[in-house]
Design a protein around this motif. Sequence first.
Motif, short mmCIF file in Angstrom:
data_model
loop_
_atom_site.label_atom_id
_atom_site.label_comp_id
_atom_site.label_asym_id
_atom_site.label_seq_id
_atom_site.Cartn_x
_atom_site.Cartn_y
_atom_site.Cartn_z
N ASP A 198 0.82 -1.21 0.00
CA ASP A 198 0.00 0.00 0.00
C ASP A 198 0.85 1.27 0.00
O ASP A 198 0.58 2.23 0.71
N LEU A 199 1.90 1.27 -0.83
CA LEU A 199 2.81 2.41 -0.90
C LEU A 199 2.69 3.20 -2.19
O LEU A 199 3.49 4.10 -2.44
N GLY B 144 -9.52 4.05 -12.14
CA GLY B 144 -10.07 3.84 -10.80
C GLY B 144 -10.75 2.49 -10.67
O GLY B 144 -10.67 1.84 -9.62
N TYR B 145 -11.43 2.06 -11.72
CA TYR B 145 -12.07 0.74 -11.74
C TYR B 145 -11.03 -0.36 -11.57
O TYR B 145 -11.22 -1.32 -10.81
N ARG B 146 -9.89 -0.20 -12.28
CA ARG B 146 -8.82 -1.20 -12.17
C ARG B 146 -8.25 -1.22 -10.75
O ARG B 146 -8.02 -2.29 -10.18
N PHE B 147 -8.01 -0.04 -10.18
CA PHE B 147 -7.45 0.02 -8.84
C PHE B 147 -8.38 -0.63 -7.81
O PHE B 147 -7.93 -1.32 -6.89
N PHE B 148 -9.67 -0.39 -7.96
CA PHE B 148 -10.64 -0.98 -7.03
C PHE B 148 -10.56 -2.50 -7.05
O PHE B 148 -10.51 -3.15 -5.99
N HIS B 149 -10.56 -3.07 -8.24
CA HIS B 149 -10.52 -4.53 -8.34
C HIS B 149 -9.15 -5.08 -7.93
O HIS B 149 -9.07 -6.19 -7.38
N GLU B 150 -8.08 -4.34 -8.18
CA GLU B 150 -6.77 -4.76 -7.69
C GLU B 150 -6.77 -4.89 -6.18
O GLU B 150 -6.22 -5.84 -5.62
N ASP B 151 -7.38 -3.91 -5.50
CA ASP B 151 -7.45 -3.97 -4.03
C ASP B 151 -8.19 -5.22 -3.56
O ASP B 151 -7.76 -5.88 -2.60
N GLN B 152 -9.31 -5.55 -4.23
CA GLN B 152 -10.05 -6.75 -3.85
C GLN B 152 -9.22 -8.01 -4.06
O GLN B 152 -9.20 -8.92 -3.22
N LEU B 153 -8.53 -8.07 -5.20
CA LEU B 153 -7.73 -9.26 -5.53
C LEU B 153 -6.49 -9.37 -4.65
O LEU B 153 -6.06 -10.47 -4.32
N LEU B 154 -5.92 -8.23 -4.29
CA LEU B 154 -4.76 -8.26 -3.39
C LEU B 154 -5.16 -8.78 -2.01
O LEU B 154 -4.40 -9.54 -1.38
N ALA B 155 -6.33 -8.38 -1.55
CA ALA B 155 -6.81 -8.89 -0.26
C ALA B 155 -7.02 -10.40 -0.33
O ALA B 155 -6.71 -11.13 0.62
N ARG B 156 -7.54 -10.87 -1.45
CA ARG B 156 -7.73 -12.31 -1.65
C ARG B 156 -6.38 -13.02 -1.71
O ARG B 156 -6.18 -14.06 -1.08
N ARG C 238 -1.53 -8.35 -15.78
CA ARG C 238 -0.91 -9.67 -15.73
C ARG C 238 -0.32 -9.96 -14.35
O ARG C 238 -0.39 -11.08 -13.86
N TRP C 239 0.23 -8.93 -13.71
CA TRP C 239 0.91 -9.15 -12.44
C TRP C 239 -0.06 -9.65 -11.37
O TRP C 239 0.29 -10.53 -10.58
N ILE C 240 -1.28 -9.09 -11.33
CA ILE C 240 -2.22 -9.50 -10.30
C ILE C 240 -2.75 -10.90 -10.58
O ILE C 240 -3.05 -11.66 -9.66
N ILE C 241 -2.83 -11.29 -11.86
CA ILE C 241 -3.25 -12.65 -12.20
C ILE C 241 -2.20 -13.66 -11.73
O ILE C 241 -2.53 -14.68 -11.11
N VAL C 242 -0.95 -13.37 -12.03
CA VAL C 242 0.14 -14.28 -11.63
C VAL C 242 0.25 -14.32 -10.11
O VAL C 242 0.41 -15.39 -9.51
N PHE C 243 0.17 -13.17 -9.48
CA PHE C 243 0.32 -13.12 -8.03
C PHE C 243 -0.79 -13.89 -7.34
O PHE C 243 -0.55 -14.61 -6.36
N GLY C 244 -2.03 -13.77 -7.81
CA GLY C 244 -3.12 -14.50 -7.20
C GLY C 244 -3.06 -15.99 -7.47
O GLY C 244 -3.44 -16.79 -6.62
N THR C 245 -2.55 -16.39 -8.65
CA THR C 245 -2.54 -17.80 -9.03
C THR C 245 -1.35 -18.54 -8.45
O THR C 245 -1.50 -19.64 -7.91
N PHE C 246 -0.16 -17.95 -8.53
CA PHE C 246 1.07 -18.65 -8.12
C PHE C 246 1.81 -17.96 -6.97
O PHE C 246 2.88 -18.41 -6.59
#
Length: 486
Positions: free
Chosen positions: A307-308, A330-342, A374-382
Amino acid sequence: MPNGLAYLMLMIWPLVSLVLFRTLKLERALIWSILGGYLFLPPLAEFNLPFVPAMDKVSIPNLSVLVILAFAMKQRVDLIPKSRAALWLVAGLILSAIPTVLTNSDPILFEVLSTSDPIVFVTDQLPGQSLRDVGSVLIAQMLTLVPFLLARQFLASEKGLREILLALMVGGLIYSVPSLIEVRLSPQLNVWIYGFFQHSFEQAIRGGGYRPFVFLPHGLWLALFMCTALLSAGALARHTRAVDRWKMMLLVGYLAVLLVMCKSLASLLYGAVLLPVILFVPARWQIRLAVAFAFVAIVYPMLRNFDLVPLDAILAQAEAVSTDRAQSLGYRFFHEDQLLARAAEKPLFGWGGWGRSLVHNPETGEILSVPDGRWIIVFGTFGWLGYICEFGLLALPLFLMGLYIHRHGDTALSPFVAPLAVILGVTMMDMLLNATLTPFTWLTAGAILGHAEKLMPHARVGPRHPIERDVVLGKPAVRSGKRTVF
């Protein structure tokens, strides 16, 4: 639903690749087997076979070129990188599948509690992964890296690097015809030829008109491809004889107009900023810029995890440019936050496949999150392991090239490696916003890595032997046989 022609094209592509290898030079055949499949095979269509990954427009060309080079062409295929760092990252990316699968054996249940009794109703579930899934994921990871590893061996020369730029430019010119048709008539070619539309049609409407998709997953993919075609044309124009340069500049102008018609602000900005860099800036500064792009692409996800990143300031800057683009960001950032929490629930090895890393409604199972980058997909999957290995492997060739010019300058460089480094760097930047990692991105990264291995001293792996002289890009180079240390 894809029609019969879509599946027929997937089935005959190995034969198309074989014909290319029988009729073209090896470098050109390898490039067009990968690039042609990416551009012309149907998106989303795939063959689902037991115990192996889905066979689609990515895996079929990759597997085809590997089999053809290993058996039909009788080439000695060397898939082992000489760089120790690359070797470890390749191994980590492939083997990351094992802990990911083994730590996701539990199904994810979506439950509803009865209002009158303490009874739980299971409305849906995502299955857990088992040992039999390890082989499938391992094969998928290995097939993903085929263009990278083959390009490292066969496209690292000046000739191979030029062929990549030429293929990108020619591919952009060929794709311009269907793109212009779709700009005028709306994205319909995939419907007319393969029987279905590959995305939401709302995404095709921009600026009072249409942006083209052709046979790619989305218009953003096509816009980025046209941007790389434009930059490639600029690089070739710079190194064309002065008497013929005006012809190349006409192609540059044509591709620039086409990029504008793709109606993607990010790709348009990439092209507007980087085309002058490709045309006029010295190679060493192009590589340094590419290194900076790669550094941002690697560091940004880490900063987002902690969160920096000043999201409000970024959105304010985007608002000054375009209200629509600010809303999209803003839409992308919102969903990134949800996926990062997951993803934070399983940070080391991720959630695995089948949509397990996405945010779902706990009762109905409806998907509530949209992964774009792509980064959030890889981070959430692997998890961290997969993210570090994938992005590290893409960035490593650029870091090695940056290290080389820092130590030795740019006198021994191929004139074509710097623009390819810029193309790879800006693609990594775009992967922060979109999942635009393609087989051709891996192929470009592998060619740059192979070029860096040729330039770096002590690049050969093997037993000690007397020092021998070889020729690298027309200049003598000394090889000692020691394993590389970079």
